[in-house]
Design a protein around this motif. Sequence first.
Motif, PDB file in Angstrom:
ATOM      1  N   SER A  43       6.426  12.592   3.180  1.00 51.34           N
ATOM      2  CA  SER A  43       6.175  11.177   2.889  1.00 51.34           C
ATOM      3  C   SER A  43       5.355  10.529   4.005  1.00 51.34           C
ATOM      4  O   SER A  43       5.764   9.535   4.603  1.00 51.34           O
ATOM      5  CB  SER A  43       7.498  10.436   2.688  1.00 51.34           C
ATOM      6  OG  SER A  43       8.311  10.595   3.839  1.00 51.34           O
ATOM      7  N   ASP A  45       2.457   8.283   4.973  1.00 55.61           N
ATOM      8  CA  ASP A  45       1.669   7.256   4.289  1.00 55.61           C
ATOM      9  C   ASP A  45       0.231   7.216   4.790  1.00 55.61           C
ATOM     10  O   ASP A  45      -0.152   7.979   5.683  1.00 55.61           O
ATOM     11  CB  ASP A  45       2.348   5.878   4.374  1.00 55.61           C
ATOM     12  CG  ASP A  45       2.335   5.247   5.759  1.00 55.61           C
ATOM     13  OD1 ASP A  45       1.566   5.699   6.642  1.00 55.61           O
ATOM     14  OD2 ASP A  45       3.075   4.280   5.960  1.00 55.61           O
ATOM     15  N   LYS A  66      10.285   4.606  -1.891  1.00 56.06           N
ATOM     16  CA  LYS A  66       8.922   4.566  -1.360  1.00 56.06           C
ATOM     17  C   LYS A  66       8.547   5.925  -0.774  1.00 56.06           C
ATOM     18  O   LYS A  66       7.418   6.396  -0.950  1.00 56.06           O
ATOM     19  CB  LYS A  66       8.792   3.453  -0.310  1.00 56.06           C
ATOM     20  CG  LYS A  66       7.406   3.304   0.252  1.00 56.06           C
ATOM     21  CD  LYS A  66       6.408   2.893  -0.810  1.00 56.06           C
ATOM     22  CE  LYS A  66       5.024   2.710  -0.220  1.00 56.06           C
ATOM     23  NZ  LYS A  66       3.997   2.550  -1.229  1.00 56.06           N
ATOM     24  N   THR A  70       5.535   8.225  -2.161  1.00 55.39           N
ATOM     25  CA  THR A  70       4.481   8.677  -1.252  1.00 55.39           C
ATOM     26  C   THR A  70       4.291  10.189  -1.343  1.00 55.39           C
ATOM     27  O   THR A  70       3.152  10.676  -1.373  1.00 55.39           O
ATOM     28  CB  THR A  70       4.808   8.258   0.197  1.00 55.39           C
ATOM     29  OG1 THR A  70       4.950   6.836   0.245  1.00 55.39           O
ATOM     30  CG2 THR A  70       3.725   8.668   1.162  1.00 55.39           C
TER      31      THR A  70
END
Length: 88
Positions: A43, A45, A66, A70
């Motif tokens: 993950s 970003d 989230k 991602t």
Amino acid sequence: MSVTSGLILATRKIDLPDPPAPVGAYTAFKKIGKLLFISGQISLDSNGVLIKGKVGSEINLEVGKKAAETCCINIVAQLKKACNGNLD
């Protein structure tokens, strides 16, 4: 990018980042015949920040969602790269 895949990504307001480079001694994807294998994605970003932690004790559910989103976006970005930019 096809009209269909482009519309789906645009509708969901998803911009595919440049796929993250592998961290370590592995390849991000491997094509064998008509099959494509994509390695596990983290993950990370678009700002290079790693979202990490155990949901419930270190991060809340929204941050966990989230992080999962991602990872999925990074998988699609690797798919696009493996297919020379063509998601058709």
